[in-house]
Design an enzyme around this catalytic site. Structure first.
Site, mmCIF file in Angstrom:
data_model
loop_
_atom_site.group_PDB
_atom_site.id
_atom_site.type_symbol
_atom_site.label_atom_id
_atom_site.label_comp_id
_atom_site.label_asym_id
_atom_site.label_seq_id
_atom_site.Cartn_x
_atom_site.Cartn_y
_atom_site.Cartn_z
ATOM 1 C CE LYS A 198 -1.960 3.121 2.146
ATOM 2 N NZ LYS A 198 -1.499 4.442 1.674
ATOM 3 C CD GLU A 274 12.422 0.321 10.453
ATOM 4 O OE1 GLU A 274 12.791 1.174 10.966
ATOM 5 O OE2 GLU A 274 12.869 -1.090 10.666
ATOM 6 C CB CYS A 309 13.085 8.525 8.553
ATOM 7 S SG CYS A 309 14.147 7.481 7.733
ATOM 8 C CD GLU A 408 9.871 12.858 11.310
ATOM 9 O OE1 GLU A 408 8.459 12.231 11.446
ATOM 10 O OE2 GLU A 408 10.753 12.162 10.962
HETATM 11 P P1 NAD Z 1 2.212 8.482 7.475
HETATM 12 O O1 NAD Z 1 2.159 8.051 8.827
HETATM 13 O O2 NAD Z 1 1.356 9.695 7.476
HETATM 14 O O3 NAD Z 1 2.015 7.751 6.261
HETATM 15 C C1 NAD Z 1 2.475 6.441 6.136
HETATM 16 C C2 NAD Z 1 1.774 5.519 5.408
HETATM 17 O O4 NAD Z 1 0.465 5.076 6.257
HETATM 18 C C3 NAD Z 1 0.919 6.052 4.153
HETATM 19 O O5 NAD Z 1 0.691 5.041 3.132
HETATM 20 C C4 NAD Z 1 -0.363 6.201 4.598
HETATM 21 O O6 NAD Z 1 -1.344 6.069 3.556
HETATM 22 C C5 NAD Z 1 -0.544 5.128 5.730
HETATM 23 N N1 NAD Z 1 -1.669 5.609 6.856
HETATM 24 C C6 NAD Z 1 -1.985 6.778 7.248
HETATM 25 N N2 NAD Z 1 -2.900 6.473 8.235
HETATM 26 C C7 NAD Z 1 -3.201 5.091 8.532
HETATM 27 C C8 NAD Z 1 -3.961 4.293 9.037
HETATM 28 N N3 NAD Z 1 -4.904 4.873 10.137
HETATM 29 N N4 NAD Z 1 -4.201 3.037 8.946
HETATM 30 C C9 NAD Z 1 -3.156 2.601 8.060
HETATM 31 N N5 NAD Z 1 -2.652 3.226 7.261
HETATM 32 C C10 NAD Z 1 -2.148 4.596 7.372
HETATM 33 O O7 NAD Z 1 3.607 8.958 7.024
HETATM 34 P P2 NAD Z 1 4.255 9.756 5.648
HETATM 35 O O8 NAD Z 1 3.853 11.449 6.152
HETATM 36 O O9 NAD Z 1 3.871 9.053 4.470
HETATM 37 O O10 NAD Z 1 5.861 9.773 5.883
HETATM 38 C C11 NAD Z 1 6.472 10.474 6.579
HETATM 39 C C12 NAD Z 1 7.123 9.947 7.957
HETATM 40 O O11 NAD Z 1 7.585 8.708 7.537
HETATM 41 C C13 NAD Z 1 7.998 10.590 8.828
HETATM 42 O O12 NAD Z 1 7.557 10.497 10.198
HETATM 43 C C14 NAD Z 1 9.406 9.834 8.499
HETATM 44 O O13 NAD Z 1 10.211 9.796 9.686
HETATM 45 C C15 NAD Z 1 8.691 8.500 8.490
HETATM 46 N N6 NAD Z 1 9.792 7.591 7.872
HETATM 47 C C16 NAD Z 1 10.321 6.624 8.528
HETATM 48 C C17 NAD Z 1 11.408 5.804 8.097
HETATM 49 C C18 NAD Z 1 12.303 4.906 8.824
HETATM 50 O O14 NAD Z 1 12.769 3.912 8.149
HETATM 51 N N7 NAD Z 1 12.047 4.994 10.077
HETATM 52 C C19 NAD Z 1 11.747 6.091 6.688
HETATM 53 C C20 NAD Z 1 11.116 7.068 6.104
HETATM 54 C C21 NAD Z 1 10.152 7.670 6.428
#
Ligand code: NAD
Length: 505
Positions: A198, A274, A309, A408
């Site tokens: 997804k 993650e 991240c 963040e």
């Molecule tokens: P997000 O949490 O908003 O979304 C991530 C994914 O989760 C998307 O596909 C989104 O559609 C889905 N999602 C959102 N709400 C959901 C729910 N209620 N149920 C199921 N799925 C849901 O994050 P983002 O804005 O896409 O990405 C940025 C974040 O990702 C930052 O916090 C960043 O630090 C983190 N990140 C972490 C790593 C790591 O390896 N630790 C790597 C890259 C990004």
């Protein structure tokens, strides 16, 4: 898009724009080896942050689509077409998949840049090869990992083996859409699971394209599926699904916590997370080369528009060199001015969408209100393009209690915090809900190791920023997540361990 015979990677903006004009963009889901519209027929517009242009209408999947795809993935898992294939055969297919990703490198890089705004030079030189490498490295490992035999009495045999989980749902973010996906799908597929990917609603295009390449490589129908759509609809449906065995996620800490709740409310599916970061980059006065440290501090906050991240968003500098060092960082940031993402010379591209740009601008305002000193950047730029661009921004005089230091931002906003002793630096560095990564710059081997040991972070870099490879595990302490992506440790997420005991007669 098929690459014309003999074609080469474009070398300038006009070349990439010409290639972009030839793209035919797929926006449907991929289920059981076919592209398919969402069950309800719903779509959403995929808007490019490069210039505000609509790229495609994308299937907005929901519960019914999740049910259908989970059934397909389960059926493929149970019939053994992939799950019971010899590891060496799965390896051969995954190696073909990696080769196809490389062969379609220009197209995939272009989709990534148009969809989420990163510079084409980086998409082509970093995202594409890192994706194929993740798949290739994992594929090459899969027929070289063995089970164990327990230390039994003479008349018993205890076999400890790993088995695939079953149906794995992978929910990924938009900042490195292909790379983040590859860190999940490579070990999940290599170990024999069926996978539902997804992608983020903000960057679904490369995932949708990868699905067809996987089929072309020989991955059987139903084994690798892609469901685009929103988190609160299809993401939630997958996370709550009673027939999903394992949920792997990269994204924000808030959503990560919600996914643990969903698992508890449903079938206790395995959940591997993650999540976010606010990584400290600690520079001592005796850093071996201050100019190099400053250049890497600039890269650590400006690469991928700071949407990383592990971004080095808290720069901890020893007071005796603080003024000089900030000068060097601001100088280095001159090479990170926003430009057209399709220009290969551009280093800093567009912000993924309006909401993310608004968030960054809001935090720049918060920093000023909190009393931090704005020393570089701070403004939206290139508005006339219709795209979303912001200057890399530096705040001095920050303390760790300020919101710009503790929350963040996920954009190119650097908070500089002074310190006088190693103990103080460690205390500030660890004073965070996150623990994803950290760096320390010093010529003193004792300081380097003492600080590295004390840092509560999954990755620590000494005298550089953001090192690592597929050979090293990646993940976070504290609220940055659990489990590890990459390396052989990633297999732990996608396999159940079975103990089979035999009493000899
Ligand atoms: P997000 O949490 O908003 O979304 C991530 C994914 O989760 C998307 O596909 C989104 O559609 C889905 N999602 C959102 N709400 C959901 C729910 N209620 N149920 C199921 N799925 C849901 O994050 P983002 O804005 O896409 O990405 C940025 C974040 O990702 C930052 O916090 C960043 O630090 C983190 N990140 C972490 C790593 C790591 O390896 N630790 C790597 C890259 C990004």
């Amino acid at each position: 898009m098929n690459k014309p015979e003999g074609s080469t990677t474009p070398t300038d903006l006009a070349g990439w724009q010409a290639l972009a004009a030839t793209l035919s963009i797929e926006g449907r889901a991929y289920v059981s080896g076919h592209y398919l519209g969402a069950h309800q027929g719903e779509t959403f517009a995929c808007i490019s942050p490069v210039d505000g242009r609509e790229l495609a209408q994308v299937a907005s999947c929901s519960q019914a689509d999740a049910d259908l795809v989970v059934m397909a993935a389960r059926e493929a898992f149970e019939n053994g077409v992939w799950s019971r294939l010899a590891p060496a055969k799965r390896k051969a297919v995954l190696l073909r998949f990696a080769d196809l990703i490389d062969a379609h490198g220009d197209e995939l890089a272009l989709l990534e840049t148009l969809d989420m705004g990163k510079p084409i030079g980086h998409a082509r030189a970093v995202d594409v090869p890192a994706t194929s490498r993740a798949i290739r490295w994992t594929a090459e490992a899969i027929d070289k990992v063995y089970g164990e035999l327990a230390a039994t009495p003479h008349d018993q045999i205890g076999m400890i083996s790993r088995e695939p989980m079953g149906v794995v749902a992978a929910i990924v973010p938009w900042n490195f859409p292909m790379i983040m996906a590859s860190w999940k799908i490579a070990p999940a597929l290599a170990t024999g699971n069926s996978v539902i990917l997804k992608p983020s609603e903000k960057s679904p295009l490369t995932a949708i394209r990868l699905a067809a390449l996987a089929t072309e490589a020989g991955i059987p129908a139903g084994v690798f599926n892609v469901l685009p759509g929103y988190g609160h609809t299809v993401g939630k449906a997958l996370a709550l699904h009673m027939d999903v065995d394992c949920l792997v996620f990269t994204g924000s800490t808030n959503v990560a916590k919600q996914l643990m709740i969903y698992a508890g409310q449903s079938n206790m599916k395995r959940v591997w997370l993650e999540a976010g970061g606010k990584s400290p980059n600690i520079v001592f006065a005796d850093a071996p080369d201050l100019r190099k440290a400053a250049a890497e501090a600039a890269t650590a906050i400006a690469f991928n528009q700071g949407e990383v991240c592990t971004a080095g968003s808290r720069l901890l500098v020893e007071e005796s060199i603080r003024a000089e060092f900030i000068g060097l960082v601001c100088e280095a940031l001159k090479t990170w001015r926003p430009g057209h993402p399709l220009d290969p010379a551009t280093t800093c591209g567009a912000i993924v969408d309006q909401a993310q740009l608004d968030r960054i601008i809001e935090y720049i305002g918060i920093g000023q209100t909190e009393g931090a000193k704005l020393v570089e950047g701070g403004h939206r730029v290139m508005e006339n393009t219709g795209g979303l661009y912001v200057q890399p921004t530096v705040f001095d005089g920050v303390n760790n209690r300020m919101r710009i230091a503790s929350e963040e931002i996920f954009g190119p906003v650097l908070s500089v915090i002074g310190f006088t002793t190693a103990e103080e630096a460690i205390k500030i560095a660890n004073d965070s809900i996150y623990g994803l990564a950290a760096a320390v710059w010093t010529s003193n081997i004792n300081t380097a190791h003492r600080v590295a040991k004390a840092l509560r972070a999954g990755s620590v870099w000494i005298n550089h920023y953001d090192g690592g490879d597929m050979t090293a595990p990646f993940g976070g302490f504290k609220q940055s997540g659990n489990g590890r992506d990459k390396s052989l440790h990633a297999f732990d997420k996608y396999t159940e361990i079975k103990a089979t005991w035999l009493m000899l007669e």
